[in-house]
Design an enzyme around this catalytic site. Structure first.
Site, PDB file in Angstrom:
ATOM      1  N   TRP A   1      30.543  10.756  77.810  1.00 32.27           N
ATOM      2  CA  TRP A   1      29.876   9.619  78.768  1.00 32.27           C
ATOM      3  C   TRP A   1      29.200   8.669  78.347  1.00 32.27           C
ATOM      4  CZ3 TRP A   1      30.293   8.647  83.978  1.00 32.27           C
ATOM      5  CH2 TRP A   1      28.191   8.107  84.399  1.00 32.27           C
TER       6      TRP A   1
ATOM      7  N   TYR B   1      19.477   7.505  80.312  1.00 29.65           N
ATOM      8  CA  TYR B   1      19.941   8.022  81.376  1.00 29.65           C
ATOM      9  C   TYR B   1      19.935   9.383  82.058  1.00 29.65           C
ATOM     10  CZ  TYR B   1      23.675   9.733  83.477  1.00 29.65           C
ATOM     11  OH  TYR B   1      25.000  10.237  84.850  1.00 29.65           O
TER      12      TYR B   1
ATOM     13  N   GLU C   1      32.493   8.537  86.855  1.00 28.35           N
ATOM     14  CA  GLU C   1      32.612   9.133  86.250  1.00 28.35           C
ATOM     15  C   GLU C   1      34.878   9.456  86.085  1.00 28.35           C
ATOM     16  OE1 GLU C   1      31.567  11.988  85.141  1.00 28.35           O
ATOM     17  OE2 GLU C   1      29.010  11.877  85.526  1.00 28.35           O
TER      18      GLU C   1
END
Length: 189
Positions: A49, A19, A41
């Site tokens: 995350w 990522y 988000e």
């Protein structure tokens, strides 16, 4: 992939490293992808995350590949289905916020021609390149994330606080917060 020096937040998790290397900080101008990051988000608020990344494909399936036209039409029955889906974050307020955000997203598109034009106008269409030396210098909020958060809330968006918007700007490449030692740093100064 492991021989590169990266921002410390991604550690040694292969999913995080990929990522970081492929997406984080890379400018995104396509509305569909901008909507995907907005939703991810908002679900990430209060969580790590990596949790969201591990569930990303499940989110894509659950939310019709982040098709904001479809998401904006979700009714109580669909909310009930999503609340039963163990593959995503089952948070009623965030699910309802996603539906509201899809509708608000399309209103922004009507007004500005695209969400991309709207959101990138905050940075005059170009990434802001910061010059952090270490991870501890990278702020969780900025005056710009405050401004974007206020404007989005004014337009009816939910779960778009300043911290969420700061992370959103980093994820979509509106800001380049790769630290000085990172191989992906835009400009080594």
């Amino acid at each position: 992939m492991t021989d590169k020096i990266r921002c410390a937040w991604c550690g040694s998790d292969p999913l995080y490293m990929e990522y970081h290397d492929v997406e984080w900080g890379t400018p995104v101008y396509e509305d569909q992808k901008l909507f995907e990051f907005l939703i991810l988000e908002t679900f990430q608020a209060g969580l790590s995350w990596i949790t969201i990344l591990r569930k990303r494909e499940n989110f894509r399936k659950a939310f019709d590949s982040f098709d904001y036209n479809k998401v904006s039409q979700y009714k109580e029955e669909k909310i009930g289905e999503l609340m039963m889906d163990a593959g995503i974050i089952r948070h009623a307020a965030k699910i309802k916020a996603t539906i509201a955000n899809a509708a608000a997203f399309m209103e922004v598109q009507k007004e500005f021609g695209s969400f991309s034009k709207y959101i990138w106008n905050f940075t005059t269409g170009k990434p802001i390149v910061n010059s952090w030396k270490t991870l501890t210098e990278v702020p969780a909020t900025t005056p710009l994330s405050d401004q974007i958060s206020r404007d989005l809330k004014h337009r009816g968006f939910k779960f778009v606080g300043s911290t969420v918007m700061c992370a959103y700007m980093q994820a979509t490449g509106m800001v380049d917060d790769h630290v000085a030692y990172c191989w992906k740093r835009t400009s080594k100064s």
